[in-house]
Design a protein around this motif. Structure first.
Motif, PDB file in Angstrom:
ATOM      1  N   LEU A 125      13.401  -3.231 -23.202  1.00  0.00           N
ATOM      2  CA  LEU A 125      11.950  -2.183 -23.591  1.00  0.00           C
ATOM      3  C   LEU A 125      10.943  -2.969 -24.214  1.00  0.00           C
ATOM      4  CD1 LEU A 125      10.883   0.771 -23.939  1.00  0.00           C
ATOM      5  CD2 LEU A 125      12.201   0.707 -26.094  1.00  0.00           C
ATOM      6  N   VAL A 126      11.315  -3.979 -25.224  1.00  0.00           N
ATOM      7  CA  VAL A 126      10.147  -4.758 -25.704  1.00  0.00           C
ATOM      8  C   VAL A 126       9.478  -5.651 -24.634  1.00  0.00           C
ATOM      9  CG1 VAL A 126       9.706  -6.769 -27.354  1.00  0.00           C
ATOM     10  CG2 VAL A 126      11.228  -4.797 -28.063  1.00  0.00           C
ATOM     11  N   CYS A 127      10.099  -6.258 -24.007  1.00  0.00           N
ATOM     12  CA  CYS A 127       9.571  -7.134 -22.720  1.00  0.00           C
ATOM     13  C   CYS A 127       8.502  -5.977 -21.894  1.00  0.00           C
ATOM     14  CB  CYS A 127      10.507  -7.704 -21.918  1.00  0.00           C
ATOM     15  SG  CYS A 127      11.339  -9.251 -22.835  1.00  0.00           S
ATOM     16  N   PHE A 128       9.358  -5.122 -21.498  1.00  0.00           N
ATOM     17  CA  PHE A 128       8.427  -4.081 -20.675  1.00  0.00           C
ATOM     18  C   PHE A 128       7.183  -3.655 -21.384  1.00  0.00           C
ATOM     19  CE2 PHE A 128       7.580   0.329 -19.326  1.00  0.00           C
ATOM     20  CZ  PHE A 128       7.230   0.227 -18.046  1.00  0.00           C
ATOM     21  N   LEU A 129       7.362  -3.253 -22.726  1.00  0.00           N
ATOM     22  CA  LEU A 129       6.053  -2.669 -23.472  1.00  0.00           C
ATOM     23  C   LEU A 129       4.969  -3.769 -23.559  1.00  0.00           C
ATOM     24  CD1 LEU A 129       7.882  -0.302 -26.162  1.00  0.00           C
ATOM     25  CD2 LEU A 129       6.473   0.287 -23.843  1.00  0.00           C
ATOM     26  N   LEU A 156      -2.900  -6.581 -35.605  1.00  0.00           N
ATOM     27  CA  LEU A 156      -1.837  -7.542 -35.510  1.00  0.00           C
ATOM     28  C   LEU A 156      -1.740  -8.682 -36.401  1.00  0.00           C
ATOM     29  CD1 LEU A 156       0.545  -8.545 -33.738  1.00  0.00           C
ATOM     30  CD2 LEU A 156      -1.364 -10.007 -32.353  1.00  0.00           C
ATOM     31  N   PRO A 157      -3.127  -9.268 -36.928  1.00  0.00           N
ATOM     32  CA  PRO A 157      -3.090 -10.126 -38.079  1.00  0.00           C
ATOM     33  C   PRO A 157      -2.426  -9.867 -39.322  1.00  0.00           C
ATOM     34  CG  PRO A 157      -5.372 -10.022 -36.957  1.00  0.00           C
ATOM     35  CD  PRO A 157      -4.464  -8.859 -36.345  1.00  0.00           C
ATOM     36  N   VAL A 278       4.887  -2.528 -29.856  1.00  0.00           N
ATOM     37  CA  VAL A 278       4.393  -1.231 -30.243  1.00  0.00           C
ATOM     38  C   VAL A 278       2.792  -1.075 -29.813  1.00  0.00           C
ATOM     39  CG1 VAL A 278       3.402  -0.149 -32.473  1.00  0.00           C
ATOM     40  CG2 VAL A 278       5.727  -1.223 -32.516  1.00  0.00           C
ATOM     41  N   ILE A 279       2.165  -2.271 -29.564  1.00  0.00           N
ATOM     42  CA  ILE A 279       0.849  -2.004 -28.984  1.00  0.00           C
ATOM     43  C   ILE A 279       0.697  -1.700 -27.803  1.00  0.00           C
ATOM     44  CG2 ILE A 279      -1.188  -3.458 -28.578  1.00  0.00           C
ATOM     45  CD1 ILE A 279      -0.674  -5.148 -30.969  1.00  0.00           C
ATOM     46  N   GLY A 280       1.828  -2.410 -26.997  1.00  0.00           N
ATOM     47  CA  GLY A 280       1.938  -1.775 -25.393  1.00  0.00           C
ATOM     48  C   GLY A 280       2.372  -0.406 -25.347  1.00  0.00           C
ATOM     49  N   ALA A 281       2.848   0.235 -26.511  1.00  0.00           N
ATOM     50  CA  ALA A 281       3.542   1.533 -26.269  1.00  0.00           C
ATOM     51  C   ALA A 281       2.535   2.753 -26.308  1.00  0.00           C
ATOM     52  CB  ALA A 281       4.566   1.881 -27.529  1.00  0.00           C
ATOM     53  N   LEU A 282       1.180   1.967 -26.924  1.00  0.00           N
ATOM     54  CA  LEU A 282       0.226   2.925 -26.598  1.00  0.00           C
ATOM     55  C   LEU A 282      -0.300   3.183 -25.183  1.00  0.00           C
ATOM     56  CD1 LEU A 282      -1.934   1.334 -29.663  1.00  0.00           C
ATOM     57  CD2 LEU A 282      -0.577   3.484 -29.796  1.00  0.00           C
ATOM     58  N   LEU A 289       7.379   9.051 -29.836  1.00  0.00           N
ATOM     59  CA  LEU A 289       8.795   9.037 -29.612  1.00  0.00           C
ATOM     60  C   LEU A 289       9.043   7.473 -29.373  1.00  0.00           C
ATOM     61  CD1 LEU A 289       9.626  11.826 -27.439  1.00  0.00           C
ATOM     62  CD2 LEU A 289       9.783  11.740 -29.919  1.00  0.00           C
ATOM     63  N   VAL A 290       8.376   6.884 -28.483  1.00  0.00           N
ATOM     64  CA  VAL A 290       8.701   5.299 -28.348  1.00  0.00           C
ATOM     65  C   VAL A 290       8.567   4.509 -29.564  1.00  0.00           C
ATOM     66  CG1 VAL A 290       8.152   3.131 -26.915  1.00  0.00           C
ATOM     67  CG2 VAL A 290       7.982   5.368 -25.857  1.00  0.00           C
ATOM     68  N   ILE A 291       7.741   4.675 -30.442  1.00  0.00           N
ATOM     69  CA  ILE A 291       7.362   4.033 -31.528  1.00  0.00           C
ATOM     70  C   ILE A 291       8.683   4.222 -32.764  1.00  0.00           C
ATOM     71  CG2 ILE A 291       5.845   3.647 -33.614  1.00  0.00           C
ATOM     72  CD1 ILE A 291       3.777   3.994 -31.582  1.00  0.00           C
ATOM     73  N   ILE A 292       8.881   5.542 -32.733  1.00  0.00           N
ATOM     74  CA  ILE A 292      10.021   5.845 -33.427  1.00  0.00           C
ATOM     75  C   ILE A 292      11.389   5.226 -32.945  1.00  0.00           C
ATOM     76  CG2 ILE A 292      11.436   7.780 -34.202  1.00  0.00           C
ATOM     77  CD1 ILE A 292       9.128   9.675 -34.321  1.00  0.00           C
ATOM     78  N   ALA A 293      11.537   5.017 -31.699  1.00  0.00           N
ATOM     79  CA  ALA A 293      12.689   4.349 -31.269  1.00  0.00           C
ATOM     80  C   ALA A 293      12.637   3.060 -31.520  1.00  0.00           C
ATOM     81  CB  ALA A 293      12.828   4.739 -29.872  1.00  0.00           C
TER      82      ALA A 293
END
Length: 535
Positions: A125-129, A156-157, A278-282, A289-293
């Protein structure tokens, strides 16, 4: 049996005499010349003595006595008894299966499978996001590109800086506790109060609804922290003494912090990838829901990392207490990452929930008063706590590390040891886990102060979100480093309960038990087990 029998007996006795002589050489050193002469003169007596020294299950003795054959004896039965041979004490174990320090089985395989499956899904999931984030920067519309660039530039910084600062703070706390345990115990209790209060006041000063809500939470926690510091003031002296004593073996293992370095380095890299996800989940479906997971996955992963360090240090220190062994840090670390990883995964799921339930039970115990409904709720909660602490507690990691037991079995055996040695009230009043928790809160509060002030200057709309996120990261990374002193204290209590007469322990716990038994020192508001037992 004919004429061959005396020859067989003589050879057997001769071989037995050689084996006995070798054992005596190992235990007593070289045998004197005069002793050898006496043995050669009394040849017949030596044959008879050698025959009587034969093990009852020795095939030679069985053939002579009954001319029958028996099965091969077990190793415990076949060991020859010698007056100079020292027997190694075995730990208390209520289960019929023998306990070994070199267990090769994997513990809690179901939880291990679930964690490995979770990590496989999390990495995918992280790689995909991350891919979705890069795709958004390249192929999406200008508004989407501008939004992602702002997040990368102003989000990010701060997260990376908070992660790096948390690692530095974690080693500062750990080093200070190892050097000045008594001072740091008092310092953490009150410095956490001031830092969380300062973080809450700072966020309220920004005068935004989001920051005001987060600030109120910090202030409420600071008030509770201050009340807790006053409440446990009478326990601090004993806990400081135990902490100082439990940290003494650390000096004998200069490489004991190497697993912490490796785990924190891996945690820093994983959080760096995680924040990109998390940035890609946007740019994905259902971002909240993705960020909570992702947050829940990060919490479980870092908790497993902390318990891997805990189990590694626990095995090193426990084997030092139980057997006087200088264990290999690398071997113990690899063992925690493989054979005991399932128990670390299972404990990481349940121990935080158990500790939260512990706070609820104590609160109900304080508030029950004369109200019938509250009285029923308190006793119901106390029943649950009695079952939970017998079958799942944070003290179990010592026996998991030392004997390779499963999480539930180790919890039951450890609690049975405490009950047998009348140590329940002592370990119940220990505040080491609370100190480690407050240390993580303190690091998180410092990260909030720095990041909130930074973000308020560059991008005000991210202030509340970054405050919560950096607090979470600061807490998790600090708790990993604080697993070292926590494991040392756990080993001190558990190994003492297993062998109170060990010369490595002094009379600290015995004196404490005497004070509690005479009523000169009282532990108020127990967890509930002892109070329920009296009703």
């Amino acid at each position: 049996m004919g004429a061959a029998e005396p020859v067989v007996v003589e050879k057997g006795n001769e071989n037995e005499g050689v084996a006995t002589k070798e054992e005596e050489d190992l235990e007593k050193g070289e045998v004197g010349v005069e002793e050898r002469k006496v043995q050669s003169n009394d040849h017949e007596e030596s044959h008879l003595a050698g025959f009587h020294r034969l093990n009852p299950t020795n095939p030679l003795r069985i053939v002579i006595n009954s001319s029958t054959r028996v099965a091969t004896p077990s190793p415990a039965q076949s060991q020859p008894s010698h007056p100079h041979t020292r027997s190694i004490p075995t730990p208390l174990n209520q289960h019929p299966h023998p306990v070994t320090l070199n267990s090769r089985r994997y513990t809690n395989r179901i939880s291990l499978f679930l964690f490995v499956l979770h990590m496989f899904i999390a990495v995918a999931l992280v790689c995909f996001l991350v891919f979705k984030g890069v795709q958004g920067l390249i192929q999406e519309s200008e508004s989407t590109k501008r939004k992602e660039k702002n997040v990368i530039k102003y989000f990010l910084p701060q997260v990376e800086a908070a992660s790096f600062m948390s690692i530095i703070l974690a080693f500062i706390w750990q080093g200070a506790i190892r050097k000045w345990p008594t001072f740091m115990l008092h310092f953490i209790l009150w410095f956490t109060f001031f830092m969380s209060l300062a973080a809450g006041v700072l966020l309220i000063c920004f005068q935004k609804p989001a920051t005001d809500g987060v600030g109120v939470c910090f202030i409420a926690f600071a008030i509770g922290n201050g009340l807790y510091a006053c409440w446990v003031s009478h326990r601090i002296k004993f806990c400081c003494k135990v902490l100082s004593l439990s940290l003494q073996p650390v000096s004998k293992f200069p490489d004991l912090n190497k697993p912490t370095y490796h785990v924190l380095g891996a945690g820093f890299l994983w959080i760096s990838l995680w924040i990109l996800a998390v940035i890609g989940a946007l740019n994905f479906y259902f971002p909240p829901l993705v960020i909570i997971a992702l947050v829940l996955s990060l919490a479980w992963t870092t908790e497993v990392m902390r318990n891997v360090v805990n189990i590694t240090v626990s095995r090193v220190v426990a084997l030092y207490y139980l057997r006087g062994m200088q264990s290999s840090i690398q071997f113990c670390f690899l063992r925690a990452l493989t054979r005991n990883l399932g128990s670390a995964c299972l404990g990481s799921l349940f121990v935080p929930a158990i500790e939260a339930l512990r706070i609820v039970a104590r609160g109900l115990n304080l508030l029950e008063g004369e109200d019938e409904f509250m009285f029923c709720c308190a006793h119901c909660c106390l029943r649950v706590m009695e079952s939970i602490f017998r079958n799942g507690n944070g003290w179990a990691y010592v026996q998991i590390a030392a004997y390779g037991k499963g999480f539930v079995m180790a919890s039951q055996d450890t609690w049975a040891l405490f009950e047998k040695e009348n140590m329940v009230s002592i370990v119940d009043a220990d505040i080491t886990s609370s100190i480690c928790f407050l240390t993580g809160v303190c690091s998180g509060s410092i990260c909030v102060i720095v990041v909130a002030a930074w973000t308020q200057k560059v991008h005000k709309s991210f202030t509340a979100t970054l405050s919560l996120l950096t607090f979470f990261i600061g807490y998790l990374l600090t708790r990993i480093a604080m697993a070292v002193p926590h494991a040392c204290v756990s080993c001190y209590y558990v190994c003492y309960a297993e062998n109170p007469d060990n010369r490595l322990f002094d009379k600290t716990i015995k004196d404490r038990q005497a004070l509690l038994n005479t009523g000169r020192d009282v532990v108020p508001t127990p967890r509930g087990i002892r109070r329920f037992a009296r009703t």
